[in-house]
Design a protein around this motif. Structure first.
Motif, PDB file in Angstrom:
ATOM      1  N   ASP A 244       0.865  -1.181   0.000  1.00 48.88           N
ATOM      2  CA  ASP A 244       0.000   0.000   0.000  1.00 48.88           C
ATOM      3  C   ASP A 244       0.903   1.232   0.000  1.00 48.88           C
ATOM      4  O   ASP A 244       1.636   1.442   0.957  1.00 48.88           O
ATOM      5  N   PRO A 245       0.846   2.058  -1.057  1.00 51.86           N
ATOM      6  CA  PRO A 245       1.771   3.206  -1.110  1.00 51.86           C
ATOM      7  C   PRO A 245       1.568   4.189   0.044  1.00 51.86           C
ATOM      8  O   PRO A 245       2.475   4.950   0.371  1.00 51.86           O
ATOM      9  N   LEU A 246       0.379   4.159   0.669  1.00 57.81           N
ATOM     10  CA  LEU A 246       0.135   5.065   1.797  1.00 57.81           C
ATOM     11  C   LEU A 246       0.584   4.453   3.128  1.00 57.81           C
ATOM     12  O   LEU A 246       0.615   5.138   4.147  1.00 57.81           O
ATOM     13  N   ASP A 247       0.930   3.183   3.130  1.00 55.78           N
ATOM     14  CA  ASP A 247       1.406   2.503   4.347  1.00 55.78           C
ATOM     15  C   ASP A 247       2.292   1.322   3.934  1.00 55.78           C
ATOM     16  O   ASP A 247       1.983   0.173   4.219  1.00 55.78           O
ATOM     17  N   PRO A 248       3.380   1.641   3.218  1.00 48.60           N
ATOM     18  CA  PRO A 248       4.136   0.570   2.542  1.00 48.60           C
ATOM     19  C   PRO A 248       4.792  -0.446   3.477  1.00 48.60           C
ATOM     20  O   PRO A 248       5.018  -1.576   3.074  1.00 48.60           O
ATOM     21  N   ASP A 249       5.086  -0.054   4.701  1.00 51.83           N
ATOM     22  CA  ASP A 249       5.783  -0.999   5.579  1.00 51.83           C
ATOM     23  C   ASP A 249       4.837  -1.995   6.226  1.00 51.83           C
ATOM     24  O   ASP A 249       5.262  -3.032   6.711  1.00 51.83           O
ATOM     25  N   HIS A 250       3.571  -1.663   6.276  1.00 46.04           N
ATOM     26  CA  HIS A 250       2.644  -2.533   6.994  1.00 46.04           C
ATOM     27  C   HIS A 250       1.472  -3.015   6.161  1.00 46.04           C
ATOM     28  O   HIS A 250       0.918  -4.065   6.435  1.00 46.04           O
ATOM     29  N   GLY A 251       1.064  -2.239   5.173  1.00 46.20           N
ATOM     30  CA  GLY A 251      -0.164  -2.577   4.460  1.00 46.20           C
ATOM     31  C   GLY A 251       0.049  -3.022   3.030  1.00 46.20           C
ATOM     32  O   GLY A 251       1.090  -2.785   2.429  1.00 46.20           O
ATOM     33  N   THR A 252      -0.978  -3.698   2.496  1.00 49.70           N
ATOM     34  CA  THR A 252      -0.947  -4.064   1.084  1.00 49.70           C
ATOM     35  C   THR A 252      -2.274  -3.632   0.450  1.00 49.70           C
ATOM     36  O   THR A 252      -3.261  -3.417   1.150  1.00 49.70           O
ATOM     37  N   ILE A 253      -2.255  -3.493  -0.884  1.00 54.10           N
ATOM     38  CA  ILE A 253      -3.513  -3.178  -1.564  1.00 54.10           C
ATOM     39  C   ILE A 253      -4.168  -4.451  -2.101  1.00 54.10           C
ATOM     40  O   ILE A 253      -5.319  -4.435  -2.503  1.00 54.10           O
ATOM     41  N   GLY A 254      -3.416  -5.537  -2.104  1.00 51.60           N
ATOM     42  CA  GLY A 254      -3.967  -6.789  -2.601  1.00 51.60           C
ATOM     43  C   GLY A 254      -2.862  -7.746  -2.987  1.00 51.60           C
ATOM     44  O   GLY A 254      -1.680  -7.463  -2.778  1.00 51.60           O
ATOM     45  N   THR A 255      -3.254  -8.876  -3.522  1.00 49.34           N
ATOM     46  CA  THR A 255      -2.292  -9.926  -3.847  1.00 49.34           C
ATOM     47  C   THR A 255      -2.496 -10.411  -5.274  1.00 49.34           C
ATOM     48  O   THR A 255      -3.618 -10.629  -5.710  1.00 49.34           O
ATOM     49  N   LEU A 256      -1.398 -10.553  -5.971  1.00 49.09           N
ATOM     50  CA  LEU A 256      -1.419 -11.090  -7.327  1.00 49.09           C
ATOM     51  C   LEU A 256      -1.035 -12.560  -7.281  1.00 49.09           C
ATOM     52  O   LEU A 256      -0.089 -12.936  -6.585  1.00 49.09           O
TER      53      LEU A 256
ATOM     54  N   THR B 261      -3.832   5.484  -7.540  1.00 46.21           N
ATOM     55  CA  THR B 261      -3.858   6.946  -7.742  1.00 46.21           C
ATOM     56  C   THR B 261      -4.039   7.686  -6.423  1.00 46.21           C
ATOM     57  O   THR B 261      -4.460   7.106  -5.415  1.00 46.21           O
ATOM     58  N   LYS B 262      -3.719   8.981  -6.465  1.00 50.59           N
ATOM     59  CA  LYS B 262      -3.835   9.808  -5.263  1.00 50.59           C
ATOM     60  C   LYS B 262      -5.280   9.950  -4.808  1.00 50.59           C
ATOM     61  O   LYS B 262      -5.533  10.165  -3.630  1.00 50.59           O
ATOM     62  N   ASP B 263      -6.239   9.835  -5.748  1.00 50.23           N
ATOM     63  CA  ASP B 263      -7.644   9.886  -5.315  1.00 50.23           C
ATOM     64  C   ASP B 263      -8.149   8.496  -4.915  1.00 50.23           C
ATOM     65  O   ASP B 263      -9.340   8.206  -4.968  1.00 50.23           O
ATOM     66  N   ARG B 264      -7.225   7.663  -4.500  1.00 50.35           N
ATOM     67  CA  ARG B 264      -7.517   6.366  -3.877  1.00 50.35           C
ATOM     68  C   ARG B 264      -8.302   5.404  -4.766  1.00 50.35           C
ATOM     69  O   ARG B 264      -9.268   4.795  -4.353  1.00 50.35           O
ATOM     70  N   ARG B 265      -7.838   5.309  -5.993  1.00 45.22           N
ATOM     71  CA  ARG B 265      -8.374   4.281  -6.876  1.00 45.22           C
ATOM     72  C   ARG B 265      -7.261   3.282  -7.180  1.00 45.22           C
ATOM     73  O   ARG B 265      -6.091   3.660  -7.252  1.00 45.22           O
ATOM     74  N   VAL B 266      -7.639   2.031  -7.325  1.00 45.34           N
ATOM     75  CA  VAL B 266      -6.700   1.001  -7.775  1.00 45.34           C
ATOM     76  C   VAL B 266      -7.220   0.511  -9.114  1.00 45.34           C
ATOM     77  O   VAL B 266      -8.346   0.012  -9.204  1.00 45.34           O
ATOM     78  N   ILE B 267      -6.449   0.707 -10.167  1.00 47.73           N
ATOM     79  CA  ILE B 267      -6.886   0.298 -11.502  1.00 47.73           C
ATOM     80  C   ILE B 267      -6.031  -0.881 -11.945  1.00 47.73           C
ATOM     81  O   ILE B 267      -4.806  -0.774 -12.037  1.00 47.73           O
TER      82      ILE B 267
END
Lengths: 111, 358
Positions: free
Chosen positions: B232-244, B333-339
């Motif tokens: 997660d770019p807003l919490d890179p050390d602890h969070g993720t946005i998902g898994t591939l 994106t900065k407006d909190r979208r994951v594309i």
């Protein structure tokens, strides 16, 4: 009888599984040498470890670097980790990583 | 102290060579053994996880995972020694210092350079290997960070531009004053080379993670797909946005959060826009590229980040029609979208309610 055996097996399996998934061991290396291995889930009282250039804070369930003698202190800014993750200090060659046992964890994290 | 996830611009840093830092092994079912090797190189932490035969066992068909991991690490250190721009003795530094217009180069310089020039051409110069004077001026090499003046940047920009370079046979032709920096491709190239080496050794499977620059080889024990979490770019050390979930693939993320400094309230990150000489600022927080080649994934993630979202998506659509060398991407994106691009929709599992997923 068979049912009872199965029940015991199932209970044993569950116990084993929960044990495994709850593993939360921090491993601290300095210059390639193992300094300490700590099961963070067994920590009840906070304590500090002085590694020379860095001071590590061990708390119940988590670990962090609270002091560093380098200019940018990125390892301190990384905050507390537990359950997974890594903190590294390149100048002092310190590496703290969490070995968590959960099998569903990712194989790697892209950062 | 440096963060672990510091990646780009650090093909740099021969600072710390620590081979064989950590070695651990454990047995798996089916005769496979897992060897994990962690070491510092290219100014970051590298982890090799290799599945193969255990030392002392005799399955001749399977590679010894410890020996294979050791060889892969040695190869990565060899590439670092060639491409570091913080060591005066690296091949790249000697080339940069040379006053000759032409210089013969090794494969470890020519291959990543060729890949980078290809991406530069495709993306209108969004990736540029001649940015070294700018990188130096911002202090990203010395880590004595500063904000250069517009005049200083304009002067330095006169020596920047990938079109000044030419590869002729084994020679690189460049006007004096043009300096190369492989920060945007060195780790990807090292991962690619390590992957090829491990494949050649005959390992069953491997995950190469060079400071968060990931490449997979072969099969995971059990035959499932490899699971690669995206920070997660807003919490890179602890969070993720998902898994591939991927088979054999290179997965690389570029984001302004990876290395930056702050002056007052302004954050200056390390991914410089080669035309402006300034950190690239647009709607993106991060770009993750998935493709079959580590060098390409590394260079492209930087280029797409510099291009910004609409242009990067255009580039994706354009190249996805081509038959060769496609790639897939995840944009945050900065407006909190994951594309997530079409080819990844089935293999991406979202994991963060901070974002809207598309």
């Amino acid at each position: 009888m068979l049912f009872a055996v199965l029940a015991v097996c199932a209970a044993a399996l569950l116990l084993l599984r929960s044990r495994v998934s709850e593993r939360n061991t921090a491993v601290i290396y300095r210059d390639g040498e193992l300094v300490e291995k700590i099961d963070l889930n067994l920590v009840t009282q906070s304590r500090e470890i002085d590694l020379g250039g860095n001071v590590v804070l061990v708390e119940p369930g988590r670990i962090s670097v609270i002091e560093a003698d380098c200019p940018d202190k990125l390892c301190v800014r990384q905050g507390k980790i537990g359950g997974g993750g890594m903190i590294g200090c390149l100048p002092n060659k310190i590496l703290i990583s969490i070995e968590s046992g959960a099998g569903s964890e990712a194989d790697a994290v892209v950062r | 102290m440096l963060k672990l996830n510091i990646r780009k611009l650090s093909g740099a840093a021969c600072l710390l060579l620590m081979p064989a830092l950590i070695f651990s092994g454990c047995s798996l079912s089916g005769g496979n053994t897992e060897t994990k090797k962690t070491f510092f190189a290219m100014d970051t932490v590298m982890t090799l996880t290799v599945y193969g035969r255990k030392s002392g066992t005799a399955d001749a068909k399977m590679a010894n995972s410890e020996i294979a991991a050791e060889k892969a690490a040695a190869r990565i250190l060899e590439i670092e020694a060639a491409l570091s721009v913080t060591s005066d003795t690296s091949e790249l530094s000697r080339l940069n210092a040379s006053e000759n217009e032409t210089a013969e180069a090794s494969d470890d310089v020519l291959i990543p350079l060729g890949a980078a020039l290809g991406i530069a051409g495709e993306t209108g110069g969004a990736l540029d290997v001649t940015v070294l004077p700018l990188v130096r001026a911002w202090g990203f090499l010395s880590k004595e960070y500063r904000v250069p003046s517009r005049e200083e940047l304009d002067t330095l920009l006169q020596n920047v531009g990938y079109s000044r370079l030419r590869i002729s046979g084994r020679e690189i032709v460049r006007p004096p004053g043009t300096e190369l920096d492989f920060g945007a491709v060195a780790k990807g190239y090292a991962a690619q080379e390590a992957a090829e080496l491990l494949r050649g050794e005959g390992v069953a499977g491997a995950v190469i993670s060079l400071g968060g620059n990931v490449q997979t080889v072969g099969q995971k024990p059990g035959g499932e797909k490899w699971r690669i979490a995206v920070a997660d770019p807003l919490d890179p050390d602890h969070g993720t946005i998902g898994t591939l979930s991927v088979g054999e693939a290179a997965v690389v993320t570029s984001g302004g959060y990876q290395r930056f400094f702050e002056r007052g309230t302004v954050r200056y990150h390390h991914i410089l826009d080669p035309k402006k000489g300034m950190p690239a600022e647009n709607e993106l927080l991060s770009v993750t590229v998935v493709c079959d080649n580590g060098t390409k994934a590394d260079g492209l993630s930087t280029a797409l980040f510099v291009m910004g979202f609409p242009a990067a998506m255009e580039h994706y659509k354009l190249q996805s029609d081509l038959e060769y060398g496609g790639f897939e991407a995840v944009f945050v994106t900065k407006d909190r979208r994951v594309i997530v691009t079409d080819g990844l929709k089935q293999s991406f599992a979202a994991a963060n309610n901070k974002y809207d997923y598309e």
